[in-house]
Structure formats: C-alpha cells, structure tokens
Design a protein around this motif. Sequence first.
Motif, PDB file in Angstrom:
ATOM      1  N   UNK A   1       0.818  -1.212   0.000  1.00  0.00           N
ATOM      2  CA  UNK A   1       0.000   0.000   0.000  1.00  0.00           C
ATOM      3  C   UNK A   1       0.856   1.269   0.000  1.00  0.00           C
ATOM      4  N   UNK A   2       2.068   1.167   0.507  1.00  0.00           N
ATOM      5  CA  UNK A   2       2.966   2.330   0.505  1.00  0.00           C
ATOM      6  C   UNK A   2       3.225   2.813  -0.921  1.00  0.00           C
ATOM      7  N   UNK A   3       3.290   1.874  -1.857  1.00  0.00           N
ATOM      8  CA  UNK A   3       3.602   2.211  -3.250  1.00  0.00           C
ATOM      9  C   UNK A   3       2.349   2.282  -4.122  1.00  0.00           C
ATOM     10  N   UNK A   4       1.345   1.501  -3.766  1.00  0.00           N
ATOM     11  CA  UNK A   4       0.099   1.457  -4.539  1.00  0.00           C
ATOM     12  C   UNK A   4      -1.055   1.504  -3.543  1.00  0.00           C
ATOM     13  N   UNK A   5      -1.686   2.664  -3.388  1.00  0.00           N
ATOM     14  CA  UNK A   5      -2.641   2.868  -2.285  1.00  0.00           C
ATOM     15  C   UNK A   5      -3.905   2.027  -2.343  1.00  0.00           C
ATOM     16  N   UNK A   6      -4.231   1.481  -3.532  1.00  0.00           N
ATOM     17  CA  UNK A   6      -5.397   0.610  -3.654  1.00  0.00           C
ATOM     18  C   UNK A   6      -5.058  -0.549  -4.586  1.00  0.00           C
ATOM     19  N   UNK A   7      -5.890  -1.585  -4.537  1.00  0.00           N
ATOM     20  CA  UNK A   7      -5.697  -2.700  -5.455  1.00  0.00           C
ATOM     21  C   UNK A   7      -5.899  -2.247  -6.892  1.00  0.00           C
ATOM     22  N   UNK A   8      -6.855  -1.339  -7.109  1.00  0.00           N
ATOM     23  CA  UNK A   8      -7.093  -0.822  -8.448  1.00  0.00           C
ATOM     24  C   UNK A   8      -5.871  -0.091  -8.985  1.00  0.00           C
ATOM     25  N   UNK A   9      -5.212   0.673  -8.122  1.00  0.00           N
ATOM     26  CA  UNK A   9      -3.998   1.390  -8.532  1.00  0.00           C
ATOM     27  C   UNK A   9      -2.892   0.411  -8.910  1.00  0.00           C
ATOM     28  N   UNK A  10      -2.774  -0.679  -8.149  1.00  0.00           N
ATOM     29  CA  UNK A  10      -1.773  -1.698  -8.458  1.00  0.00           C
ATOM     30  C   UNK A  10      -2.050  -2.349  -9.802  1.00  0.00           C
ATOM     31  N   UNK A  11      -3.300  -2.718 -10.048  1.00  0.00           N
ATOM     32  CA  UNK A  11      -3.649  -3.375 -11.303  1.00  0.00           C
ATOM     33  C   UNK A  11      -3.461  -2.436 -12.496  1.00  0.00           C
ATOM     34  N   UNK A  12      -3.878  -1.186 -12.346  1.00  0.00           N
ATOM     35  CA  UNK A  12      -3.723  -0.229 -13.443  1.00  0.00           C
ATOM     36  C   UNK A  12      -2.255   0.010 -13.753  1.00  0.00           C
ATOM     37  N   UNK A  13      -1.438   0.171 -12.714  1.00  0.00           N
ATOM     38  CA  UNK A  13      -0.006   0.393 -12.920  1.00  0.00           C
ATOM     39  C   UNK A  13       0.643  -0.826 -13.563  1.00  0.00           C
ATOM     40  N   UNK A  14       0.227  -2.019 -13.167  1.00  0.00           N
ATOM     41  CA  UNK A  14       0.760  -3.241 -13.761  1.00  0.00           C
ATOM     42  C   UNK A  14       0.430  -3.307 -15.242  1.00  0.00           C
ATOM     43  N   UNK A  15      -0.810  -3.009 -15.573  1.00  0.00           N
ATOM     44  CA  UNK A  15      -1.226  -3.054 -16.973  1.00  0.00           C
ATOM     45  C   UNK A  15      -0.464  -2.039 -17.807  1.00  0.00           C
ATOM     46  N   UNK A  16      -0.391  -0.805 -17.320  1.00  0.00           N
ATOM     47  CA  UNK A  16       0.260   0.256 -18.091  1.00  0.00           C
ATOM     48  C   UNK A  16       1.756   0.020 -18.243  1.00  0.00           C
ATOM     49  N   UNK A  17       2.359  -0.667 -17.279  1.00  0.00           N
ATOM     50  CA  UNK A  17       3.791  -0.935 -17.369  1.00  0.00           C
ATOM     51  C   UNK A  17       4.090  -2.098 -18.313  1.00  0.00           C
ATOM     52  N   UNK A  18       3.036  -2.738 -18.830  1.00  0.00           N
ATOM     53  CA  UNK A  18       3.223  -3.964 -19.611  1.00  0.00           C
ATOM     54  C   UNK A  18       2.686  -3.869 -21.031  1.00  0.00           C
ATOM     55  N   UNK A  19       2.369  -2.669 -21.505  1.00  0.00           N
ATOM     56  CA  UNK A  19       1.800  -2.545 -22.847  1.00  0.00           C
ATOM     57  C   UNK A  19       2.828  -2.125 -23.890  1.00  0.00           C
ATOM     58  N   UNK A  20       4.102  -2.126 -23.506  1.00  0.00           N
ATOM     59  CA  UNK A  20       5.131  -1.770 -24.489  1.00  0.00           C
ATOM     60  C   UNK A  20       5.112  -2.712 -25.685  1.00  0.00           C
ATOM     61  N   UNK A  21       4.807  -3.988 -25.446  1.00  0.00           N
ATOM     62  CA  UNK A  21       4.776  -4.954 -26.545  1.00  0.00           C
ATOM     63  C   UNK A  21       3.702  -4.549 -27.558  1.00  0.00           C
ATOM     64  N   UNK A  22       2.542  -4.131 -27.065  1.00  0.00           N
ATOM     65  CA  UNK A  22       1.490  -3.660 -27.965  1.00  0.00           C
ATOM     66  C   UNK A  22       1.941  -2.419 -28.722  1.00  0.00           C
TER      67      UNK A  22
END
Length: 202
Positions: free
Chosen positions: A52-73
């Motif tokens: 939670x220190x780095x990602x205050x909600x589960x939604x924030x964690x999931x969104x950040x994970x997705x956005x950090x992984x779309x370079x292939x697209x």
Amino acid sequence: MRRHGWSGDIPRNDEEAAGRILDAARRAIDDGQPVTISTVAQSLGITRQTVYRYFPTQEALLAATALSSIDAFLDRLAGQLGAISDPTQAVVEGIAYTLEQLSHDRYLRLVVEPGKASAFTAGVTSDVAIGFGRSILQRYDIDWAAAGFDGEKLDGLVEFMLRTLQSFIVDPGGPARRGDGLRAYLSDWVAPAVRARAETPS
C-alpha cells in the motif's frame, strides 16, 4: 523505505521496490491467478502495508501493472503502422488496430476495457488515459505540431480518440464492425472531424 521483509533481499530504493511489486503482479496475471494486495505481498515476503505504501489501492496496483506492460502492444503498433504519415489515417488506424488487438493482449485489455484496473476507470480524461492515448500517437513518425495539433489541440485529439475507442469497447454493435468495415466507418466519420480540426487555427 522500510528495511525488513522482502524474504531477506531488501530493495536498494523505492523504485526497485515498486518494480518488484509490479513484477509479482505481472507473474500472477501471466499465470492466470487473481491479483490482490495480499497475494502480491505474500509472494514477495512483505506485508500488505508495504504494498500500500507504493500502490494505495488494489485498483492502482492493477492499473499500474497493466500500463507498465503494454510496451509490446505499442511496439507492434509501431511496426504495423509506423510508416503512416497522414494524421487522419493515423487516427483511424490507431483506433482500429487497438480494437483489433484487444482479443490478443491481456494487458491491453486491462488498460482499456471497463473494469477496476482500467485506465478509463477515472474517465477518458484522466491523466492515465491521456498518457496512454499520447503513447499511441507518439508511435507514428508524424510531426503533430506541424500537422496542426499541438498543446491543448493535441490533448483534444487524444481525448477524441479515447472517447471513440471507449464507445466501441462498451458497445461494439451487432454485428460488430471489423477489418475493412471498421476502417471504412472510421474513415467516413472520424477522419473528416480530425481533418477539419487540423485545418482550424489554434
């Protein structure tokens, strides 16, 4: 940064810590497992409070994970469409190609499909969504300022693309437009709007 946990392998700084959390979330997604604060924390040997220190909600964690992984697209987009030099065609292809790739790219789906992890969760005008839209346009070898889009005008173009994209995701139609039919529709209705706006002085 707290100096405990991490199964004895302490990150050197906050950037590395956040990166490890995102890596753990990506592994869970790739393995088809649910991604929660608890499961990510457990896999890293840290507490939920540390996540939670780095990602205050589960939604924030999931969104950040997705956005950090779309370079292939985005790389595929550049390879497929990077030679386009006409701004109106670029917008049409950017929307069409993104829609076509949704069924193939789980991370892209996390970014744009309605849901808790979506970049559109806070709306198509959120910083996350606008950043994604800009990433699409930046993959083209186009001088957008010279083409009539700079500053607020470019932001407006990005918002227009995202609103169009979102409408097709929410209601693809019956039957859904695909391939040449999708491009013909976008060329008939979206391209003229983009062309007219480019010709309007800022």
